[in-house]
Design a protein around this motif. Structure first.
Motif, PDB file in Angstrom:
ATOM      1  N   MET A   1      63.381  54.423  14.151  1.00 49.18           N
ATOM      2  CA  MET A   1      63.259  53.018  13.754  1.00 49.18           C
ATOM      3  C   MET A   1      61.859  52.782  13.191  1.00 49.18           C
ATOM      4  N   GLU A   2      61.800  52.225  12.001  1.00 48.37           N
ATOM      5  CA  GLU A   2      60.534  51.959  11.330  1.00 48.37           C
ATOM      6  C   GLU A   2      60.237  50.463  11.394  1.00 48.37           C
ATOM      7  N   ILE A   3      59.061  50.137  11.944  1.00 47.53           N
ATOM      8  CA  ILE A   3      58.643  48.739  12.084  1.00 47.53           C
ATOM      9  C   ILE A   3      57.335  48.527  11.339  1.00 47.53           C
ATOM     10  N   LEU A   4      57.255  47.443  10.587  1.00 50.75           N
ATOM     11  CA  LEU A   4      56.006  47.064   9.935  1.00 50.75           C
ATOM     12  C   LEU A   4      55.538  45.736  10.513  1.00 50.75           C
ATOM     13  N   VAL A   5      54.251  45.656  10.818  1.00 50.17           N
ATOM     14  CA  VAL A   5      53.672  44.423  11.352  1.00 50.17           C
ATOM     15  C   VAL A   5      52.614  43.913  10.387  1.00 50.17           C
ATOM     16  N   CYS A   6      52.781  42.680   9.928  1.00 46.24           N
ATOM     17  CA  CYS A   6      51.790  42.047   9.057  1.00 46.24           C
ATOM     18  C   CYS A   6      50.748  41.354   9.927  1.00 46.24           C
ATOM     19  N   VAL A   7      49.480  41.688   9.712  1.00 53.50           N
ATOM     20  CA  VAL A   7      48.402  41.102  10.516  1.00 53.50           C
ATOM     21  C   VAL A   7      47.346  40.506   9.593  1.00 53.50           C
ATOM     22  N   LYS A   8      46.583  39.574  10.135  1.00 53.74           N
ATOM     23  CA  LYS A   8      45.574  38.897   9.319  1.00 53.74           C
ATOM     24  C   LYS A   8      44.284  38.725  10.101  1.00 53.74           C
ATOM     25  N   GLN A   9      43.160  38.921   9.410  1.00 44.22           N
ATOM     26  CA  GLN A   9      41.853  38.594   9.972  1.00 44.22           C
ATOM     27  C   GLN A   9      41.557  37.141   9.633  1.00 44.22           C
ATOM     28  N   VAL A  10      41.246  36.341  10.642  1.00 41.02           N
ATOM     29  CA  VAL A  10      41.029  34.907  10.439  1.00 41.02           C
ATOM     30  C   VAL A  10      39.701  34.481  11.052  1.00 41.02           C
ATOM     31  N   PRO A  11      39.095  33.399  10.550  1.00 41.91           N
ATOM     32  CA  PRO A  11      37.893  32.875  11.206  1.00 41.91           C
ATOM     33  C   PRO A  11      38.254  32.267  12.551  1.00 41.91           C
ATOM     34  N   ASP A  12      37.363  32.413  13.511  1.00 41.66           N
ATOM     35  CA  ASP A  12      37.579  31.810  14.824  1.00 41.66           C
ATOM     36  C   ASP A  12      37.524  30.289  14.655  1.00 41.66           C
ATOM     37  N   LEU A  59      50.055  46.246   8.156  1.00 40.35           N
ATOM     38  CA  LEU A  59      49.726  45.860   6.788  1.00 40.35           C
ATOM     39  C   LEU A  59      48.935  44.564   6.821  1.00 40.35           C
ATOM     40  N   SER A  60      47.828  44.542   6.085  1.00 45.37           N
ATOM     41  CA  SER A  60      47.041  43.316   5.977  1.00 45.37           C
ATOM     42  C   SER A  60      46.640  43.107   4.532  1.00 45.37           C
ATOM     43  N   MET A  61      46.321  41.860   4.204  1.00 48.88           N
ATOM     44  CA  MET A  61      45.817  41.508   2.878  1.00 48.88           C
ATOM     45  C   MET A  61      44.522  40.739   3.068  1.00 48.88           C
ATOM     46  N   GLY A  62      43.471  41.198   2.400  1.00 51.64           N
ATOM     47  CA  GLY A  62      42.194  40.529   2.564  1.00 51.64           C
ATOM     48  C   GLY A  62      41.056  41.370   2.027  1.00 51.64           C
ATOM     49  N   PRO A  63      39.822  40.949   2.271  1.00 47.35           N
ATOM     50  CA  PRO A  63      38.653  41.715   1.831  1.00 47.35           C
ATOM     51  C   PRO A  63      38.517  42.995   2.659  1.00 47.35           C
ATOM     52  N   ASP A  79      50.657  53.258  14.588  1.00 56.35           N
ATOM     53  CA  ASP A  79      50.583  54.612  14.048  1.00 56.35           C
ATOM     54  C   ASP A  79      49.829  54.713  12.726  1.00 56.35           C
ATOM     55  N   GLU A  80      49.996  53.721  11.845  1.00 55.97           N
ATOM     56  CA  GLU A  80      49.383  53.752  10.525  1.00 55.97           C
ATOM     57  C   GLU A  80      48.952  52.350  10.127  1.00 55.97           C
ATOM     58  N   ALA A  81      48.083  52.268   9.118  1.00 59.44           N
ATOM     59  CA  ALA A  81      47.637  50.957   8.642  1.00 59.44           C
ATOM     60  C   ALA A  81      47.303  51.027   7.160  1.00 59.44           C
ATOM     61  N   TYR A  82      47.578  49.937   6.445  1.00 54.81           N
ATOM     62  CA  TYR A  82      47.290  49.823   5.019  1.00 54.81           C
ATOM     63  C   TYR A  82      46.684  48.457   4.748  1.00 54.81           C
ATOM     64  N   LEU A  83      45.752  48.413   3.787  1.00 55.53           N
ATOM     65  CA  LEU A  83      45.112  47.150   3.413  1.00 55.53           C
ATOM     66  C   LEU A  83      45.305  46.880   1.928  1.00 55.53           C
ATOM     67  N   LEU A  84      45.879  45.719   1.617  1.00 53.74           N
ATOM     68  CA  LEU A  84      45.962  45.241   0.241  1.00 53.74           C
ATOM     69  C   LEU A  84      44.695  44.441  -0.030  1.00 53.74           C
TER      70      LEU A  84
END
Length: 271
Positions: A1-12, A59-63, A79-84
């Motif tokens: 089973m392949e799962i992708l999680v979208c995460v984001k860095q946000v200001p506190d 997977l994340s999108m940001g600087p 297991d893995e991570a990618y940045l757009l």
């Protein structure tokens, strides 16, 4: 089973202030954190990894500094991570962001040599924008089912389907969907684990691949400021409310307190 999680860095958001003259967010000196709802989404994926042997990709999108949250997610057990990351996607509103991430999801699947992810998990919303739009928009762009506000998730890998306890204003409903499916998580779903020391040390040494807008074949008319139909005219802090009036009940005389309240409401022409 392949799962992708979208995460984001946000200001506190506890540290964010508004410039009273320019009506813009003051980001200088504000620490960035892992979006809390995305941590719930990641924890759900990691529990499926622990119990059913799933593979978890972030997977994340940001600087470029957004790699910090990706490394935190790797330290937690992904297991893995990618940045757009690309200046072309800067200033994207939620519609453009959903499109960019959907394109990136397809690219990451291609890089992994799979047709598509079985489950995509997102936090219900990011705490900096609070729109709760990006997750559902990714599902729309990919043409897959979506189940929002998940408070519990049950996966039947053999039948390739999920059953979700979906939170709403009046309680819960049970919703089922087949793979592939996108699910957004609320904080009641779980208690996110902490990164381990060993995991943190290993994550610091991991190379995180970067993807550009060209890499994911994004249409430049649909990304960035020019591709965003939503325009923010100004941001402001709402005026602080004044102290309310407390009418005490003396000697258990409820009627006197009610009479006083009615007088006050009538004088203010509320009733």
């Amino acid at each position: 089973m392949e799962i992708l999680v979208c995460v984001k860095q946000v200001p506190d958001t506890a540290e964010v202030k508004i410039d009273p003259v320019k009506h813009t967010v003051i980001r200088a000196g504000v620490p960035n954190i892992f979006n809390p709802f995305d941590q719930n989404a990641l924890e759900a994926a990691l529990q499926l990894k622990d119990n059913q042997g799933a593979k978890v990709t972030l997977l994340s999108m940001g600087p470029p500094q957004a790699k910090d949250v990706l490394r935190e997610g790797l330290a937690m057990g992904a297991d893995e991570a990618y940045l757009l990351t690309d200046r072309k996607v800067g200033g994207s509103d939620t519609l453009a962001t959903g499109y960019c991430l959907a394109q990136a999801v397809k690219k990451v699947a291609e890089l992994k040599g799979i047709e598509q992810f079985d489950i995509i998990l997102c936090g219900k919303q990011a705490i900096d924008g609070d729109t709760a739009q990006v997750g559902p928009q990714i599902a729309c762009e990919l043409g897959i089912p979506q189940i929002t506000y998940a408070a519990a998730i049950e996966v039947n890998e053999e039948a390739k389907c999920v059953k979700v306890k979906q939170q709403n204003e009046e309680g819960y409903i049970i919703t089922e969907a087949n793979f592939p499916v996108l699910i957004t998580a609320v904080k009641e779903l779980n208690e996110p684990r902490f990164p381990t020391i060993r995991g943190t040390m290993k994550a610091k040494r991991r190379e995180i691949p970067e993807l550009s807008a060209d890499d994911v074949k994004a249409d430049e008319t649909k990304i960035g400021l020019s591709g965003s139909p939503t325009k923010v005219r100004k941001i402001f802090t709402p005026p602080q409310r004044t102290q309310g009036l407390i009418i005490p009940v003396e000697d258990d005389n409820d009627q006197a307190a009610v009479d006083t309240l009615m007088e006050k409401l009538t004088a203010q022409k509320i009733i």
